[in-house]
Scaffold this active site. Structure first.
Site, short mmCIF file in Angstrom:
data_model
loop_
_atom_site.label_atom_id
_atom_site.label_comp_id
_atom_site.label_asym_id
_atom_site.label_seq_id
_atom_site.Cartn_x
_atom_site.Cartn_y
_atom_site.Cartn_z
N LYS A 175 4.10 48.81 44.68
CA LYS A 175 4.85 47.74 44.79
C LYS A 175 6.25 48.05 44.18
O LYS A 175 6.40 48.36 42.97
CB LYS A 175 4.27 46.63 43.61
CG LYS A 175 5.05 45.24 43.82
CD LYS A 175 5.11 44.47 42.59
CE LYS A 175 5.80 44.71 41.39
NZ LYS A 175 7.20 44.70 41.51
N PRO A 176 7.32 47.90 45.10
CA PRO A 176 8.66 48.09 44.69
C PRO A 176 9.17 46.79 43.79
O PRO A 176 8.56 45.84 43.89
CB PRO A 176 9.48 48.33 45.69
CG PRO A 176 8.77 47.51 46.93
CD PRO A 176 7.21 47.34 46.42
N GLU B 109 7.39 56.20 32.85
CA GLU B 109 8.68 56.72 32.54
C GLU B 109 9.47 55.33 32.05
O GLU B 109 9.93 54.60 33.02
CB GLU B 109 9.26 57.29 33.81
CG GLU B 109 10.73 58.38 33.79
CD GLU B 109 11.62 57.71 34.23
OE1 GLU B 109 12.41 56.90 33.59
OE2 GLU B 109 12.08 57.55 35.35
N LEU B 110 9.80 55.19 30.70
CA LEU B 110 10.38 53.90 30.26
C LEU B 110 11.46 54.17 29.69
O LEU B 110 12.45 54.90 30.19
CB LEU B 110 9.28 53.48 29.15
CG LEU B 110 7.70 53.54 29.63
CD1 LEU B 110 6.97 53.32 28.41
CD2 LEU B 110 7.68 52.67 31.08
N CYS C 281 18.22 55.47 33.64
CA CYS C 281 17.40 55.44 32.41
C CYS C 281 17.79 56.61 31.66
O CYS C 281 17.88 56.75 30.24
CB CYS C 281 15.82 55.77 32.73
SG CYS C 281 15.28 54.25 33.44
N GLU D 86 19.24 49.36 24.92
CA GLU D 86 19.78 50.13 26.31
C GLU D 86 20.66 49.11 27.05
O GLU D 86 20.32 48.04 27.50
CB GLU D 86 18.53 50.68 27.11
CG GLU D 86 19.05 51.37 28.28
CD GLU D 86 17.59 51.64 28.99
OE1 GLU D 86 16.77 51.15 28.89
OE2 GLU D 86 17.73 52.98 29.71
#
Ligand code: SIN
Length: 490
Positions: free
Chosen positions: A182-183, A260-261, A294, A392
């Site tokens: 799912k994109p 990958e956060l 990121c 962030e």
């Protein structure tokens, strides 16, 4: 058979399940818009639980044959997919620009970047070795073989709509896994186009399935995978709160996870650094994709004795960056992805300024260009009390923090729950060794701002997640080790 497609031919509006383009089971659809203008690009199928389950059913049926295909057969399919991506790089680059907003040169660059993972893992498919364990007892042979983990659910972000899904699907297929994916709701078109090319390349029906879902439908679609014990692995790139949710919700079926956060990357400039090189490195790493990456530096620490000079040098270069729609050939920074993104950037800058930050460049929305533009910004006198020091920003904002000595810089750099990337500039070899060892990050740039490579392990520590993508390590996350113990051999 045509292998080069027009942009319009690459725009798909259905889910891709079991080798077919299909509508949502409940008939729902949603709009995909251009972030530069707000205009609708396409209205596409909006997937829910039933579509996700149908995708898993197809992936389960396809798994035994794909698992048993020879590695070189899987590699050949991946190499064909790679060739098609290159042949269609211009159209894919335009599609990325259209739905994500990055300038065309960057969009096309992303196609080559994503394709490099496909070529890499095509080759790695043929190098999945096991071990013959040195004999421990007479009459017994012990070995370890690697097997595909099973069905993989890949959930990907909007900032690199092609590269992030390519670097998840390619190792999964190379390993012999089948995929449901799912994109992100903001940028599903590129992923759907990529899947269309995979089908053209000969990926068999059911091996790769993709459903698109709006923000409202995504939770129920993904829940169908989280609670299905046939799905053996989740690979996700996105925010830390969502990564934690996926880990919690998949705990009952004990899935393997690659997460990958979020990051909050520090960029440290020591007074022995080559300042010109540090400014150039910072521009490359910070303004890639308009700061929506990121691994972008989020906090820039500059040693006191070079602080003002570095700030002036940086502000001059940042003020010269060209902000424009992706269609402008000179554009260096496009629009942000959506209104929420711009609001967060504005909130961070306003908060910093209200707490004493000085604006050296930018510091404002660029409403004349469109709804989602923000000027590349440099802020001096940033402090730990400001929101942008701990959250962030994910936008084109450089806050400059001051430090006096190495220990202080390392303490500040590590003073975050995140640990994806970190950067530093110094010309002292002893310092380089010390600082590289002490930084708590999965990726460290030393006198270098451009870190991305298919040959390197990409991933974080702490709350930036676990697992690695790319490199020789990137395949391991899609394999499980089976120990074989054969007796009666005497
Ligand atoms: C990301 O922003 O998650 C990926 C960036 C990269 O591949 O360098």
């Amino acid at each position: 058979m045509a292998t080069k497609f027009e942009l319009s031919e690459l725009i798909r509006t259905g889910h891709f399940i079991d080798g077919q383009w299909v509508a949502s089971a409940n008939g729902k659809r949603f709009d995909v818009t251009n972030p530069a203008t707000g205009e609708v690009i396409a209205t596409i199928a909006d997937g829910g639980e039933a579509d996700a389950r149908a995708a898993t059913d197809a992936a389960a049926r396809a798994f035994p044959a794909w698992r048993d295909a020879l590695p070189k057969e899987r590699a050949a399919v991946l190499h064909r997919w790679h060739a098609l991506m290159l042949e269609n790089a211009d159209a894919l680059g335009h599609l990325i620009s259209l739905e994500q907003g990055k300038p065309f040169a960057e969009g096309r660059g992303e196609v080559l970047y994503g394709a490099s993972y496909v070529a890499w893992f095509a080759d790695e498919a043929t190098r999945i070795y096991g071990d013959l364990i040195p004999q421990q007892q007479r009459g017994k042979r012990m070995s370890a073989v690697k097997e595909p983990i099973g069905i993989v659910a890949a959930i990907t972000p909007w900032n690199f709509p092609l590269a992030m899904i390519a670097r998840k699907i390619a190792p999964a297929l190379a390993a012999g896994c089948t995929v449901v994916g799912k994109p992100a709701e903001d940028t599903p078109l590129t992923a759907l186009a990529l899947v269309m090319l995979a089908h053209e390349a000969g990926v068999p029906p059911g091996v790769l399935n993709l459903i698109a879902a709006s923000r409202e439908s995504a939770v129920s679609a993904v829940a169908a995978w989280l609670h299905d014990s046939r799905v053996r692995k989740i690979t996700f790139t996105g925010s830390t709160p969502v990564g934690k949710y996926l880990a919690r919700e998949s705990a009952d079926t004990l899935k393997k996870l690659s997460l990958e956060l979020g990051g909050n990357a520090p960029f440290i400039v020591f007074d022995d650094a080559d300042l010109e090189a540090a400014v150039s490195g910072l521009l490359v790493s910070k303004f890639r994709n308009g700061g929506q990456t990121c691994v972008c530096p989020n906090r820039v620490y500059v040693q006191s004795s070079v602080y003002e000079r570095f700030g002036d040098m940086l502000a001059r270069r940042v003020a010269a960056l060209k902000v424009a729609p992706a269609t402008d050939p000179n554009a260096q920074i496009g629009p942000m992805i959506n209104a929420r993104a711009v609001e967060k950037i504005a909130r961070h800058v306003d908060d910093a300024v209200s707490k004493g930050a000085r604006v050296l460049a930018g510091g404002k929305r660029l409403t004349a260009l469109g709804p989602n533009y923000y000027a590349p910004t440099v802020l001096a006198d940033a402090t730990g009390a400001m929101q942008l020091s701990c959250e962030e920003t994910f936008g084109p904002v450089v806050p400059l923090f001051r430090f006096d000595d190495e220990a202080q810089a390392i303490h500040a750099a590590n003073d975050t729950p995140f640990g994806l990337a970190a950067y530093f500039y110094s010309q002292d070899v002893r310092r380089i060794d010390r600082v590289a060892r002490q930084l708590e990050a999965g990726i460290v740039g030393i006198n270098e701002g451009a870190l991305a490579s298919e040959a390197a392990p990409f991933g974080g520590v702490k709350e930036s997640g676990y697992g690695r993508e790319g490199s020789k390590y990137g395949l391991d996350d899609y394999l499980s080790i089976k120990y074989l113990c054969q007796g009666g051999l005497e």
